[in-house]
Write a protein that holds these residues in place. Sequence first.
Motif, PDB file in Angstrom:
ATOM      1  N   LEU A  79       0.821  -1.193   0.000  1.00  0.00           N
ATOM      2  CA  LEU A  79       0.000   0.000   0.000  1.00  0.00           C
ATOM      3  C   LEU A  79       0.864   1.256   0.000  1.00  0.00           C
ATOM      4  N   TYR A  81       1.075   5.103   1.641  1.00  0.00           N
ATOM      5  CA  TYR A  81       0.550   5.809   2.813  1.00  0.00           C
ATOM      6  C   TYR A  81       1.144   7.213   2.815  1.00  0.00           C
ATOM      7  N   PHE A  83       1.354  10.504   5.065  1.00  0.00           N
ATOM      8  CA  PHE A  83       1.120  10.942   6.444  1.00  0.00           C
ATOM      9  C   PHE A  83       0.600  12.380   6.493  1.00  0.00           C
ATOM     10  N   GLN A 140       6.047   9.569  -3.853  1.00  0.00           N
ATOM     11  CA  GLN A 140       6.761   8.462  -3.188  1.00  0.00           C
ATOM     12  C   GLN A 140       5.814   7.275  -2.986  1.00  0.00           C
ATOM     13  N   ALA A 141       4.605   7.579  -2.522  1.00  0.00           N
ATOM     14  CA  ALA A 141       3.634   6.505  -2.264  1.00  0.00           C
ATOM     15  C   ALA A 141       3.172   5.857  -3.575  1.00  0.00           C
TER      16      ALA A 141
END
Lengths: 237, 216
Positions: A79, A81, A83, A140-141
């Motif tokens: 996954l 994520y 933040f 990045q995710a």
Amino acid sequence: MGLRAILRKRTEYFSIDVDFSCPEGKTLVLVGPSGAGKTTVIRMLAGLDRPDDGRITFRGKVIFDADRGICLPPQKRNLGYVFQDFTLFPHLTIHGNASFAAKDKKDVDHLLSYFGLLHLADRKPHQVSGGERQRCAICQALARRPDLLLLDEPFSALDVVTRRGLRAELKKIKDERGLSVVFVTHDIHEALFIADSILPIVDGKVDRDWLEQITSPSSPRDVQPRAVREPKLALVY
Amino acid sequence: MDLLPLYVSAKLAVITTSLLILISAPLAYLLVYGKWPGKFLFEALVNLPIALPPTVIGFYLLYLLGPQGYVGAIWREVFGGTLLFTFSGIVIATAVYNLPFSVQPIKATFEKIDPRLRENAYVLGLSPVATFFRVMIPNSINGIAAAAILVFLHSLGAFGVVLMVGGSISGETRVASIAIYEAVETMNYSEAWLLSLAFLPVSYFLLLLVNRLTRH
């Protein structure tokens, strides 16, 4: 076949007890006041917090099952994520961060270009703005090619104009990639803009009344008309 | 003036520091993030050299590293020979004595790192070991360097524990601090002055470096 989650966890102030699903390729928004337990729910989906009881499946695969003692670590849940605050790796450049877990390096350049970061690729996170850092966190995710994207109030620290731009960019790329998304926010406007379905959470429980109250005709004018203008919106209870 | 003690001290400090950083970084990581029973007991054991006098540590090590001790016996089986009154013996003794001075600053550095960086690495698919090397270490370089300098300085001036385990064998275990002590005992004050003087600029410069590293 999308995401299905039944989660129970006792916290210091209340017990979380939610049951919801998110169809494949859709966006589920967890909305509610601050301290309602939304972040704990999304952290349990990510494997960063362990539920006391319940079950999580994604695309039919069990990623958590209290009865069977199954609890896949975050590394094995594939996954993305994002933040709440900026959690880029300070020792890496914007490009280094975006490509940190990339499966396809060419995709990184595409994502950086899409989010307008290509010209900042060699800068460190502290050398760019908050909006640019959060764009990089999304890159990045996404570069990991996740099956499920989890976002925990990703735009809460940004100004209104940057927020609007990012919401639109996120929505577009999510549709392009057919991603399933779980998005946490306390901002009802944001929820109404992004959501395919909404899960209102108050004190760890699904609270239909809270959402109806906040979107009722007697609520502030700038909230109610938006809800009415979103006929595709489904409320999840 | 006999420069050999300065050479032995420098060699001891470099080897001990390198060895301790390799051991202390993963140990500090385990102490900060590991969840295992008896962790607080183990941490107290690691910190014990801070509380014990060097001669007491030296005495225990004398027994452990000696031919009848566990470590000494294993050493003899694997490498042959003895550890007492050898350079290898004083390296082990200095490393044990300096372990908390290396672990504690690195642990403090790890504790200062935002825990979400580690969580972000996990959700990006990194194992705890990969996270240690790709996230924790690069973001702790200054703290690790500062710990290394402090351990280096401490090892450079090691006295009690080295004397107990190594004695004073020229070119092998006779470090500068022992040479200074012996020079004073034999009233060779000029040699004591010169050897002591060698410590001063090195220690002062390295302390300045520690201040600079910990400030950023």
